[in-house]
Design a protein around this motif. Structure first.
Motif, PDB file in Angstrom:
ATOM      1  N   ASN A  54      27.063  81.281 159.907  1.00 32.90           N
ATOM      2  CA  ASN A  54      27.143  79.990 159.221  1.00 32.90           C
ATOM      3  C   ASN A  54      26.072  79.870 158.134  1.00 32.90           C
ATOM      4  O   ASN A  54      25.178  80.715 158.009  1.00 32.90           O
ATOM      5  CB  ASN A  54      27.099  78.825 160.220  1.00 32.90           C
ATOM      6  CG  ASN A  54      25.733  78.623 160.858  1.00 32.90           C
ATOM      7  OD1 ASN A  54      24.701  79.084 160.369  1.00 32.90           O
ATOM      8  ND2 ASN A  54      25.716  77.902 161.977  1.00 32.90           N
ATOM      9  N   GLN A  55      26.175  78.822 157.361  1.00 30.11           N
ATOM     10  CA  GLN A  55      25.276  78.660 156.221  1.00 30.11           C
ATOM     11  C   GLN A  55      23.835  78.457 156.654  1.00 30.11           C
ATOM     12  O   GLN A  55      22.908  78.930 155.989  1.00 30.11           O
ATOM     13  CB  GLN A  55      25.730  77.484 155.347  1.00 30.11           C
ATOM     14  CG  GLN A  55      24.957  77.366 154.031  1.00 30.11           C
ATOM     15  CD  GLN A  55      25.117  78.593 153.142  1.00 30.11           C
ATOM     16  OE1 GLN A  55      26.233  79.054 152.912  1.00 30.11           O
ATOM     17  NE2 GLN A  55      23.999  79.141 152.652  1.00 30.11           N
ATOM     18  N   ASP A  56      23.618  77.797 157.777  1.00 34.67           N
ATOM     19  CA  ASP A  56      22.238  77.596 158.225  1.00 34.67           C
ATOM     20  C   ASP A  56      21.586  78.923 158.599  1.00 34.67           C
ATOM     21  O   ASP A  56      20.383  79.118 158.363  1.00 34.67           O
ATOM     22  CB  ASP A  56      22.195  76.638 159.420  1.00 34.67           C
ATOM     23  CG  ASP A  56      20.776  76.279 159.806  1.00 34.67           C
ATOM     24  OD1 ASP A  56      20.123  75.531 159.043  1.00 34.67           O
ATOM     25  OD2 ASP A  56      20.287  76.771 160.843  1.00 34.67           O
ATOM     26  N   GLU A  57      22.366  79.828 159.160  1.00 32.95           N
ATOM     27  CA  GLU A  57      21.817  81.159 159.455  1.00 32.95           C
ATOM     28  C   GLU A  57      21.403  81.873 158.173  1.00 32.95           C
ATOM     29  O   GLU A  57      20.339  82.503 158.117  1.00 32.95           O
ATOM     30  CB  GLU A  57      22.850  81.999 160.204  1.00 32.95           C
ATOM     31  CG  GLU A  57      23.099  81.594 161.624  1.00 32.95           C
ATOM     32  CD  GLU A  57      24.114  82.504 162.285  1.00 32.95           C
ATOM     33  OE1 GLU A  57      23.725  83.332 163.111  1.00 32.95           O
ATOM     34  OE2 GLU A  57      25.315  82.384 161.940  1.00 32.95           O
ATOM     35  N   ILE A  58      22.260  81.778 157.158  1.00 29.45           N
ATOM     36  CA  ILE A  58      21.929  82.386 155.862  1.00 29.45           C
ATOM     37  C   ILE A  58      20.652  81.765 155.300  1.00 29.45           C
ATOM     38  O   ILE A  58      19.727  82.477 154.855  1.00 29.45           O
ATOM     39  CB  ILE A  58      23.095  82.202 154.876  1.00 29.45           C
ATOM     40  CG1 ILE A  58      24.339  82.983 155.334  1.00 29.45           C
ATOM     41  CG2 ILE A  58      22.678  82.614 153.461  1.00 29.45           C
ATOM     42  CD1 ILE A  58      24.205  84.476 155.313  1.00 29.45           C
ATOM     43  N   ASN A  59      20.584  80.444 155.329  1.00 32.61           N
ATOM     44  CA  ASN A  59      19.406  79.754 154.804  1.00 32.61           C
ATOM     45  C   ASN A  59      18.152  80.141 155.572  1.00 32.61           C
ATOM     46  O   ASN A  59      17.075  80.347 154.986  1.00 32.61           O
ATOM     47  CB  ASN A  59      19.602  78.238 154.871  1.00 32.61           C
ATOM     48  CG  ASN A  59      20.713  77.742 153.976  1.00 32.61           C
ATOM     49  OD1 ASN A  59      21.170  78.455 153.079  1.00 32.61           O
ATOM     50  ND2 ASN A  59      21.169  76.522 154.212  1.00 32.61           N
ATOM     51  N   THR A  60      18.279  80.248 156.900  1.00 34.48           N
ATOM     52  CA  THR A  60      17.121  80.584 157.726  1.00 34.48           C
ATOM     53  C   THR A  60      16.675  82.015 157.465  1.00 34.48           C
ATOM     54  O   THR A  60      15.470  82.283 157.334  1.00 34.48           O
ATOM     55  CB  THR A  60      17.460  80.391 159.215  1.00 34.48           C
ATOM     56  OG1 THR A  60      17.879  79.037 159.432  1.00 34.48           O
ATOM     57  CG2 THR A  60      16.257  80.693 160.086  1.00 34.48           C
ATOM     58  N   ALA A  61      17.626  82.932 157.385  1.00 33.73           N
ATOM     59  CA  ALA A  61      17.271  84.327 157.096  1.00 33.73           C
ATOM     60  C   ALA A  61      16.582  84.440 155.741  1.00 33.73           C
ATOM     61  O   ALA A  61      15.589  85.167 155.588  1.00 33.73           O
ATOM     62  CB  ALA A  61      18.518  85.205 157.141  1.00 33.73           C
ATOM     63  N   ASN A  62      17.095  83.701 154.771  1.00 37.07           N
ATOM     64  CA  ASN A  62      16.471  83.751 153.437  1.00 37.07           C
ATOM     65  C   ASN A  62      15.055  83.191 153.463  1.00 37.07           C
ATOM     66  O   ASN A  62      14.138  83.767 152.870  1.00 37.07           O
ATOM     67  CB  ASN A  62      17.331  83.002 152.423  1.00 37.07           C
ATOM     68  CG  ASN A  62      18.503  83.835 151.928  1.00 37.07           C
ATOM     69  OD1 ASN A  62      18.436  85.061 151.883  1.00 37.07           O
ATOM     70  ND2 ASN A  62      19.581  83.174 151.565  1.00 37.07           N
ATOM     71  N   SER A  63      14.862  82.065 154.136  1.00 34.37           N
ATOM     72  CA  SER A  63      13.532  81.444 154.120  1.00 34.37           C
ATOM     73  C   SER A  63      12.531  82.217 154.952  1.00 34.37           C
ATOM     74  O   SER A  63      11.359  82.351 154.560  1.00 34.37           O
ATOM     75  CB  SER A  63      13.619  79.991 154.608  1.00 34.37           C
ATOM     76  OG  SER A  63      14.058  79.923 155.945  1.00 34.37           O
ATOM     77  N   LEU A  64      12.983  82.772 156.093  1.00 36.42           N
ATOM     78  CA  LEU A  64      12.063  83.476 156.983  1.00 36.42           C
ATOM     79  C   LEU A  64      11.853  84.933 156.600  1.00 36.42           C
ATOM     80  O   LEU A  64      10.736  85.455 156.687  1.00 36.42           O
ATOM     81  CB  LEU A  64      12.592  83.432 158.431  1.00 36.42           C
ATOM     82  CG  LEU A  64      12.520  82.121 159.173  1.00 36.42           C
ATOM     83  CD1 LEU A  64      13.168  82.276 160.546  1.00 36.42           C
ATOM     84  CD2 LEU A  64      11.080  81.658 159.329  1.00 36.42           C
TER      85      LEU A  64
END
Length: 208
Positions: free
Chosen positions: A192-202
């Protein structure tokens, strides 16, 4: 066994300072998982994606006894090691080698890095856990030295029990990884998009 068939994209190895090794899921392909990079902040990375023979890294569930998935499991781990060698032989240090995988590829990613713990650039595992009917702690040695690891999964997931995700995270934390796990209720077997966002930020976003 698996033949070493490596697909590449992104920056040329000789021009890159960072490498992302991408591992596809069961029934997927190297091209499929490379397409995931379009959502990740990895424009400056060389991308390496090995292709599993017959599109599957090992025949049975990752929760099967390890010997039931042999000799394919050991061959798959060797293939990941070969991809790492391609990067290190090009002068990329392990601290600048990143990993990402989905489903079966996420399980293989986690299994490889935990059997070969070191300070890597970072690890993103989209729905996966350590491989086996139980966790074989003696298989895992080394020190992640603060490597950032993200594991995202659904609860429930048809293939990956959330209990195995938590147990996997605990082993990595014991081995000095900086682990973030996120569990999404009824997400389904997807990213999902939150996983993508989290992977990018972390993992990726602060490193480009």
């Amino acid at each position: 066994m698996h033949k070493f068939n490596l697909f590449t994209a992104g920056k040329k190895l000789e021009d890159a300072k960072k490498v992302l090794i991408l591992l596809h899921g069961r029934g997927g392909s190297a091209e499929d998982i490379i397409s995931l990079s379009g959502y990740l902040d990895v424009e400056e990375y060389a991308l390496l994606a090995p292709q599993a023979t017959n599109n599957t890294w090992y025949p049975y569930s990752f929760m099967a006894k390890p010997n039931e998935n042999e000799p394919w499991l050991s061959s798959a781990l060797d293939i990941v090691g070969e991809a790492v060698k391609v990067a290190t032989n090009a002068g990329i240090p392990k601290e600048q080698i990143y990993f990402a995988g989905f489903s079966q590829g996420a399980c293989l990613t986690l299994e490889y890095v935990t059997r070969n713990a070191a300070q890597y650039g970072g690890v993103a595992a989209f729905t996966g856990g350590l491989i086996g009917d139980k966790i074989y702690r003696d298989n895992y040695t080394g020190d992640f030295n603060g490597t950032k690891v993200f594991i995202g999964t659904s609860n429930p997931d048809p293939h990956v029990p959330v209990e195995r995700v938590y147990a996997t995270a605990n082993i990595l934390k014991e081995m000095k990884a900086d682990v973030t796990e996120k569990v999404y209720e009824n997400m389904g077997h997807t990213i999902n998009q939150d996983e993508i966002n989290t992977a990018n930020s972390l993992i990726f976003g602060n490193n480009v």
